[in-house]
Design an enzyme around this catalytic site. Structure first.
Site, PDB file in Angstrom:
ATOM      1  N   LYS A 171     -27.522   0.836 -30.082  1.00 27.46           N
ATOM      2  CA  LYS A 171     -27.291  -0.294 -31.011  1.00 27.46           C
ATOM      3  C   LYS A 171     -28.415  -1.291 -30.834  1.00 27.46           C
ATOM      4  O   LYS A 171     -28.757  -1.666 -29.707  1.00 27.46           O
ATOM      5  CB  LYS A 171     -25.936  -0.950 -30.711  1.00 27.46           C
ATOM      6  CG  LYS A 171     -25.750  -2.285 -31.417  1.00 27.46           C
ATOM      7  CD  LYS A 171     -24.296  -2.697 -31.550  1.00 27.46           C
ATOM      8  CE  LYS A 171     -23.645  -3.123 -30.276  1.00 27.46           C
ATOM      9  NZ  LYS A 171     -22.323  -3.736 -30.494  1.00 27.46           N
TER      10      LYS A 171
HETATM   11  C1  R5P Z   1     -22.783  -8.336 -28.511  1.00 28.23           C
HETATM   12  O1  R5P Z   1     -23.354  -8.134 -27.444  1.00 28.23           O
HETATM   13  C2  R5P Z   1     -21.692  -7.535 -28.859  1.00 28.23           C
HETATM   14  O2  R5P Z   1     -21.857  -6.345 -28.160  1.00 28.23           O
HETATM   15  C3  R5P Z   1     -21.448  -7.187 -30.315  1.00 28.23           C
HETATM   16  O3  R5P Z   1     -20.751  -5.990 -30.320  1.00 28.23           O
HETATM   17  C4  R5P Z   1     -22.689  -6.975 -31.171  1.00 28.23           C
HETATM   18  O4  R5P Z   1     -23.550  -8.058 -31.098  1.00 28.23           O
HETATM   19  C5  R5P Z   1     -22.302  -6.710 -32.610  1.00 28.23           C
HETATM   20  O5  R5P Z   1     -21.643  -7.799 -33.152  1.00 28.23           O
HETATM   21  P1  R5P Z   1     -22.317  -8.774 -34.210  1.00 28.23           P
HETATM   22  O6  R5P Z   1     -22.431  -7.978 -35.480  1.00 28.23           O
HETATM   23  O7  R5P Z   1     -21.380  -9.930 -34.332  1.00 28.23           O
HETATM   24  O8  R5P Z   1     -23.674  -9.140 -33.685  1.00 28.23           O
END
Ligand code: R5P
Length: 275
Positions: A171
């Site tokens: 990710k």
């Molecule tokens: C952040 O470290 C978290 O792991 C979230 O899962 C990630 O950032 C995704 O969430 P968002 O779309 O709110 O950034």
């Protein structure tokens, strides 16, 4: 790849499209009660619209109905709060626990370029060694330190390192020239949404990422902090799985918005809430 690993990955990535819409609701593990996640009941209607729920074990056990069909990817790292050095993370949840909770995957952050870069990378290696024994896919999250630029050079470095260590998917954030990040990473990439931005911009970001080679999203705030979270996740799904444009997806978001109540209806609603 063994059956268990392939089977779990096919729960996360839709076998028909090869893509995924993961709903990220793990923010509390370092941010506390994040806006939109204070009361986790709010995410209940989103769960059937997600291909996978990205969540910590504490929220899973306490707030999520075990009868859901949506597979789970467990956030298994943590340590510092938003007040500390975020790179000082360790693995907080065992693989045995992931199996007990029927997780289809586990995820942890790596902090390339930050103070504890090397420890987070070796933690990732250890997690993957163990996950391989159980056939559980590992998601490496390329968290960005405060001082790092979110550009294709840095994100490309972090994603490639994660894949080289053995992560099964990664990710990261969307950036200019995202295709360079995707081209250099031999495993599927999903994008995080980042801070809440206007809905059309979040959908344009999703469209840009998919066109540039992303295999989906693991999105949180731009869904659960939207004024129409269900419409927003449906709109994101249409881009990821059906390849519709951001503008077409925005129509889905708009059309599924509940009509604003009139003044008199609002008065009635307020009176009803007092009953
Ligand atoms: C952040 O470290 C978290 O792991 C979230 O899962 C990630 O950032 C995704 O969430 P968002 O779309 O709110 O950034």
């Amino acid at each position: 790849m063994d059956f268990g690993m392939k089977n779990r990955l096919s729960k996360i990535f839709n076998p028909k499209t090869g893509k995924t819409v993961m709903l990220a609701v793990d923010h509390g593990y370092f941010q506390g009660p994040t806006t939109g996640l204070r009361d986790m009941k709010g995410i209940t209607p989103l769960i059937p619209n997600a291909d996978c729920l990205f969540v910590t074990r504490g929220i899973l056990r306490n707030c999520i109905d075990p009868k859901i069909d949506t597979p789970v990817c467990l956030r298994v790292s943590g340590g510092p709060s938003i007040l500390g050095d975020l790179s000082n993370e360790d693995i907080t949840t065992s693989m045995e626990e992931a199996v007990r909770l029927n997780a289809s995957g586990v995820g942890m952050s790596i902090f390339v370029g930050a103070k504890n870069e090397d420890r987070t990378i070796s933690n990732l290696g250890r997690l993957i060694n163990e996950a391989e024994r159980y056939g559980i896919p590992v998601l490496a999250i390329t968290a960005v330190g405060k001082e790092m630029a979110r550009d294709s050079r840095y994100l490309g470095l972090a994603c490639r390192m994660a894949a080289e260590i053995g992560a099964h998917f990664v990710k990261t954030y969307f950036c200019e020239d995202f295709h360079k990040v995707a081209e250099g990473c031999p495993v599927p990439i999903v994008i995080a949404g980042g801070k809440k931005i206007p809905e059309l911009d979040a959908l344009l970001m999703t469209e840009g990422a998919i066109k540039a080679g992303a295999s989906g999203v693991d999105m949180g705030r731009n869904i659960f902090q939207s004024d129409n979270p269900v419409g927003m996740i449906k709109a994101v799904r249409a881009i990821v799985h059906k390849g519709v444009s951001a503008k077409e997806a925005f129509d889905i978001y708009e059309k599924t918005k509940k009509p604003q109540s009139t003044g008199s209806e609002r008065d009635i609603d307020e009176q009803m809430e007092k009953v």
